[in-house]
Design a protein around this motif. Sequence first.
Motif, mmCIF file in Angstrom:
data_model
loop_
_atom_site.group_PDB
_atom_site.id
_atom_site.type_symbol
_atom_site.label_atom_id
_atom_site.label_comp_id
_atom_site.label_asym_id
_atom_site.label_seq_id
_atom_site.Cartn_x
_atom_site.Cartn_y
_atom_site.Cartn_z
ATOM 1 N N THR A 21 0.844 -1.193 0.000
ATOM 2 C CA THR A 21 0.000 0.000 0.000
ATOM 3 C C THR A 21 0.877 1.238 0.000
ATOM 4 O OG1 THR A 21 -0.134 -0.031 2.419
ATOM 5 C CG2 THR A 21 -1.916 -1.107 1.195
ATOM 6 N N PHE A 22 0.401 2.283 -0.636
ATOM 7 C CA PHE A 22 1.072 3.578 -0.582
ATOM 8 C C PHE A 22 -0.004 4.641 -0.399
ATOM 9 C CE2 PHE A 22 2.943 7.483 -2.136
ATOM 10 C CZ PHE A 22 4.201 7.451 -1.557
ATOM 11 N N VAL A 23 0.082 5.355 0.720
ATOM 12 C CA VAL A 23 -0.932 6.343 1.077
ATOM 13 C C VAL A 23 -0.326 7.736 0.936
ATOM 14 C CG1 VAL A 23 -2.488 7.179 2.871
ATOM 15 C CG2 VAL A 23 -1.989 4.730 2.687
ATOM 16 N N SER A 24 -0.959 8.581 0.149
ATOM 17 C CA SER A 24 -0.571 9.986 0.065
ATOM 18 C C SER A 24 -1.786 10.831 0.390
ATOM 19 C CB SER A 24 -0.027 10.326 -1.320
ATOM 20 O OG SER A 24 -0.992 10.083 -2.326
ATOM 21 N N THR A 25 -1.558 12.003 0.948
ATOM 22 C CA THR A 25 -2.658 12.842 1.394
ATOM 23 C C THR A 25 -2.487 14.267 0.878
ATOM 24 O OG1 THR A 25 -1.539 13.422 3.477
ATOM 25 C CG2 THR A 25 -2.947 11.467 3.492
ATOM 26 N N ALA A 26 -3.612 14.925 0.692
ATOM 27 C CA ALA A 26 -3.630 16.345 0.339
ATOM 28 C C ALA A 26 -4.653 17.022 1.234
ATOM 29 C CB ALA A 26 -3.995 16.534 -1.129
ATOM 30 N N LEU A 27 -4.360 18.250 1.646
ATOM 31 C CA LEU A 27 -5.206 18.968 2.602
ATOM 32 C C LEU A 27 -5.759 20.217 1.939
ATOM 33 C CD1 LEU A 27 -6.037 18.644 5.596
ATOM 34 C CD2 LEU A 27 -4.147 20.180 6.176
ATOM 35 N N ASN A 28 -7.079 20.401 2.013
ATOM 36 C CA ASN A 28 -7.718 21.569 1.415
ATOM 37 C C ASN A 28 -8.974 21.905 2.206
ATOM 38 O OD1 ASN A 28 -8.285 23.662 -0.386
ATOM 39 N ND2 ASN A 28 -9.424 22.309 -1.769
ATOM 40 N N ASN A 29 -8.975 23.124 2.792
ATOM 41 C CA ASN A 29 -10.150 23.604 3.537
ATOM 42 C C ASN A 29 -10.610 22.618 4.600
ATOM 43 O OD1 ASN A 29 -10.252 25.995 2.028
ATOM 44 N ND2 ASN A 29 -11.486 24.998 0.423
ATOM 45 N N VAL A 84 -10.261 19.512 4.844
ATOM 46 C CA VAL A 84 -10.631 18.181 4.378
ATOM 47 C C VAL A 84 -9.381 17.527 3.814
ATOM 48 C CG1 VAL A 84 -12.007 16.829 2.756
ATOM 49 C CG2 VAL A 84 -13.018 18.836 3.870
ATOM 50 N N ALA A 85 -9.103 16.331 4.285
ATOM 51 C CA ALA A 85 -7.942 15.591 3.785
ATOM 52 C C ALA A 85 -8.411 14.602 2.730
ATOM 53 C CB ALA A 85 -7.242 14.852 4.922
ATOM 54 N N THR A 86 -7.777 14.684 1.567
ATOM 55 C CA THR A 86 -8.015 13.692 0.536
ATOM 56 C C THR A 86 -6.940 12.626 0.633
ATOM 57 O OG1 THR A 86 -8.986 15.354 -0.918
ATOM 58 C CG2 THR A 86 -8.261 13.293 -1.934
ATOM 59 N N VAL A 87 -7.362 11.392 0.816
ATOM 60 C CA VAL A 87 -6.437 10.276 1.000
ATOM 61 C C VAL A 87 -6.435 9.427 -0.265
ATOM 62 C CG1 VAL A 87 -5.888 8.239 2.373
ATOM 63 C CG2 VAL A 87 -6.876 10.258 3.477
ATOM 64 N N LYS A 104 -0.289 -12.659 -11.780
ATOM 65 C CA LYS A 104 -0.157 -11.259 -12.153
ATOM 66 C C LYS A 104 -0.235 -10.371 -10.917
ATOM 67 C CE LYS A 104 0.104 -11.830 -16.624
ATOM 68 N NZ LYS A 104 1.341 -11.516 -17.390
ATOM 69 N N GLN A 105 0.288 -9.159 -11.095
ATOM 70 C CA GLN A 105 0.244 -8.147 -10.047
ATOM 71 C C GLN A 105 -0.310 -6.869 -10.667
ATOM 72 O OE1 GLN A 105 3.821 -5.758 -8.480
ATOM 73 N NE2 GLN A 105 3.587 -7.339 -6.895
ATOM 74 N N GLU A 106 -1.157 -6.165 -9.907
ATOM 75 C CA GLU A 106 -1.731 -4.933 -10.446
ATOM 76 C C GLU A 106 -1.985 -3.951 -9.315
ATOM 77 O OE1 GLU A 106 -5.465 -3.572 -13.315
ATOM 78 O OE2 GLU A 106 -4.764 -5.658 -13.321
ATOM 79 N N ASP A 107 -1.895 -2.644 -9.669
ATOM 80 C CA ASP A 107 -2.138 -1.571 -8.711
ATOM 81 C C ASP A 107 -3.561 -1.048 -8.873
ATOM 82 O OD1 ASP A 107 0.480 -1.777 -7.893
ATOM 83 O OD2 ASP A 107 1.182 -0.108 -9.134
ATOM 84 N N PHE A 108 -4.192 -0.716 -7.750
ATOM 85 C CA PHE A 108 -5.521 -0.108 -7.738
ATOM 86 C C PHE A 108 -5.495 1.050 -6.751
ATOM 87 C CE2 PHE A 108 -5.800 -4.653 -8.448
ATOM 88 C CZ PHE A 108 -6.501 -4.729 -9.643
ATOM 89 N N THR A 109 -6.244 2.109 -7.041
ATOM 90 C CA THR A 109 -6.229 3.283 -6.178
ATOM 91 C C THR A 109 -7.644 3.693 -5.815
ATOM 92 O OG1 THR A 109 -4.168 4.084 -7.153
ATOM 93 C CG2 THR A 109 -5.485 5.672 -5.930
ATOM 94 N N ASN A 110 -7.878 3.934 -4.537
ATOM 95 C CA ASN A 110 -9.116 4.517 -4.035
ATOM 96 C C ASN A 110 -8.827 5.906 -3.476
ATOM 97 O OD1 ASN A 110 -11.194 2.626 -4.487
ATOM 98 N ND2 ASN A 110 -10.483 1.361 -2.776
ATOM 99 N N THR A 111 -9.831 6.766 -3.505
ATOM 100 C CA THR A 111 -9.721 8.095 -2.917
ATOM 101 C C THR A 111 -10.761 8.211 -1.818
ATOM 102 O OG1 THR A 111 -8.965 9.051 -5.007
ATOM 103 C CG2 THR A 111 -9.838 10.565 -3.349
ATOM 104 N N LEU A 112 -10.290 8.594 -0.644
ATOM 105 C CA LEU A 112 -11.154 8.723 0.523
ATOM 106 C C LEU A 112 -11.015 10.130 1.076
ATOM 107 C CD1 LEU A 112 -9.382 5.799 0.782
ATOM 108 C CD2 LEU A 112 -11.244 5.347 2.386
#
Length: 934
Positions: A204-212, A214-217, A261-269
């Motif tokens: 897993t790789f978690v990155s975050t952004a902060l705006n007003n 609210v954190a976008t994960v 096989k190996q594959e990457d998937f991304t969710n936004t929370l």
Amino acid sequence: MYAQSKKLLQKTREHLNIDTGWRFAFGHPFDTNKDFNNGTSYFSYLAKAGYGDGAAAPDFDDRPWRKLDLPHDWAVEASFSEKASFSHGFKAIGRNFPEKSIGWYRKKIRIAKDDFGKRITVAFSGVFRNSIVWVNGHYLGTEPSGYNGFEYDITDYLNYGGDNTIAVRVDATMEEGWFYEGAGIYRHVWLNKTNPVHVATNGTFVSTALNNDVATVHAKVTVNNDGRSNSTFTIMQAVYDQNGRVVATQETGQISLSAFKQEDFTNTLAISHPNLWSVDVPYRYKLVTTILQNNVPIDQYETRFGIRTIRFDANTGFYLNGKRFEIKGTNNHQEHAGVGTAIPDELQYYRIAKLKEMGSNAYRCSHNPPTPELLDACDSLGMLVIDENRLMGINDYHFDNMKKLIQRDGNHPSVISWSIGNEEWGIENSETGARIATTMQAYVKSLDSTRAVTAAFSGGWGQGISSVMELIGFNYIAQENPDAQHQKYPWQKGWGTEEGSTFSTRGIYFTNDSLHYKAAYDAKPRPNAYSIEEGWNYYVKRPFLAGMFIWTGFDYRGEPTPYSWPSIGSYFGMLDQCGFPKDDVWYLRAWWGNKPVLHILPHWNWKGREGQPINVWVYSNFDEVELFLNDKSKGKKLIPKNGHLEWKVPYTAGRLKAIGYTAGKLMLTEMVQTTDLPARLTMNAHKNTIKADGKDVAIIAVSALDKKGLPIPDANNEVTFNLTGSGRIIGVGNGNPTSLEPDKYLPLLVNLPIENLKELPVSDTLNRAEVMPGFDDHSWKKAFTDLTDTSKKAWVYRGTITLTDTMSQSSLTFFYKSIGKKQSIYVNGYLVAANLDAHENGDIITINRRYLHAGKNMVAIVTLPLRKKHDWDVLNTNPGLIQYSVPAPAWKRKLFNGLAQVIVQSDGKAKGNITITATAKGMKKSELVVHTVK
């Protein structure tokens, strides 16, 4: 939906620590007889699958080997030698000491029948170095670096429902660094079990952004399908706060992944009103990733992460969570007194806490990837980190190492920068270096664009590597000019990756080069370097520099600059190898911390120097300080910003007192005074209750007090330790960089092979005269010469072991391995074992000392011969080893300038009390109780 999946969740993933119950023995780098004949079979393990031989073979008899738990560093157990490596603290391992440079480890693990169908791997967090691993004789691979974690899939090699043997050969002959690195499996080992479809290791790789507010994960997950058919599944992700409350969820449904096989998937929370991670409030969330098939969870993977913003600016430095933040860092190697590189997890937390107490907020991993538990400590305590790569380069090997580092450590909020190299003198000023650094920097950014990439540079700035780095690390700015670098490359960010350095010995205030002692007054180590105070004043005045990392936080073994033998440790640390503070710590507390500080140096025990001027320094963050000797004022002085105060005071026994004032108001009083002779010992643990898990530790400071209860700052008494209860001592130290005392006290084990083993065929096994010591066997053949002759009814084998006077006074243990269908064993004509049936695990036989004498002792074995069932069977021809053992001597250590340290670990057997007693000649003993709890 998530609650339902949690209810259905079975044991889908196991991450099992397998540190306990290993066996260890020394091998040899070139003498195969001393290396258990590994790699000598007709087919080697590189030629045929499953052909691990010698100590790599599953049926190898390791019973005489030493029992131990991991992590383990055999270098810290070694003696010292002037012929050994300066870099590694003169520990007697390496090229000049082949007998102590190869280590073998073996462990049996039981795998349940129910595990068949799962994917099972064995994972090593770090082995120093050049390790080869086998499972059940199957060669798994070689890892040359001592700092890389590595993992092997062992699924198809296992014996389900039975025992399985892991064997590891470690070659510490060659060094990677120029500092103490230890030797052996010095980090944790894990057994991982998953279903065929599962989240990849470090997947897993978690990155975050902060705006007003609210954190976008952004939560990327890498999924493996290690099964033999295509698979369809759903990924569900949920974020928990520290109270266990779900604060965000997201689902990706009906994903198809082909076999192998190996594959990457991304969710936004999204998380509203998030708690931010900072050095003062290190708040962390937990991401739980669940893979479901037909609404049934088949894997669950947990990831700790923090929400914070970081930014470097070329003109104004570093920003954490939108606010400018001054980096107050230290460089450190992974090493501690008593345990070497095999640092228990709790000791990692202890060391980070000590740095935080000093006012430090950042840690540079010098000069290699750290153990994961170090980063866990930094995350949970609030310490920023430069995570450093070991070796620059652009080939698959180098890139793979860098990728593994980022994948493993990328979710740690403490990590704010990836370092691709340090002082690469061979390339740093060249076009070659610039090209390598440019490529590595771009590669790192392709994996993680959220953090800055740095490299530490030591000279020749304005060219080579220093011309291409987005974040330049300055090492020892007195050699060059950061202002000129900033002017030439105004886009480039910068910080001091090694700055502020001094030589000092804790508790020493007069330099004595003949004793290898350096006075603990903050003096620059050489003309082209800055002291701690000079370095901090330079950086704090330049806002374009993000801050600095002192060389070093802790003293470390090896690199005993400016001395050599018999110094075995460095002099650079703000704290010594035990974590006892030197006086510079109070300078940093004053100007890095936020608490009132008033500290006087030196101590006031100077018998024989009466009337002589003594340099007295005061570290404080008050406005002014007044100094008194025996209640007579020596004057009041204003404290310069980021500075200190000095007086010359003729020595007279008594009390030296300092009073700190702010705005004319008395704030604090500090005093040092002349002490009497040592009267008693005292011990203080950093915590008095530890877990009864066989891993947790209590770090105990030992000191001497006079009859008034005053600590004696120059005491050097030898202290002996005794422990009773559910624990063990794992190391001692005192912070003395010239001490050649042992860090560990171990039992002595001497394994004696039966020498000159001969054979004679006989008609039966009854009443054989051949077992008597005086029997003439000069015409007998070498043992097992006629092994294939099936006409012989019985055999007598004779050989000898040679004992010293001391050995002959002790009972011996014979780890016997059957060489006959049935056998009786004699020592010097005395029967020690009768009519033993052959069995796979052998026998353990005690040889009474009354049967022994100094010199050659005769061992005779009368057997009915083993027979092959198949032509390809290999019959055992090794009767085993006879072992002489002596219990470990009493643990002891001299106080050094009033202090010593003992580290106590629970034994994992039961909860209860551990009682440690410290005694010293002519002093009242001290007793301390540490409680263990489940």
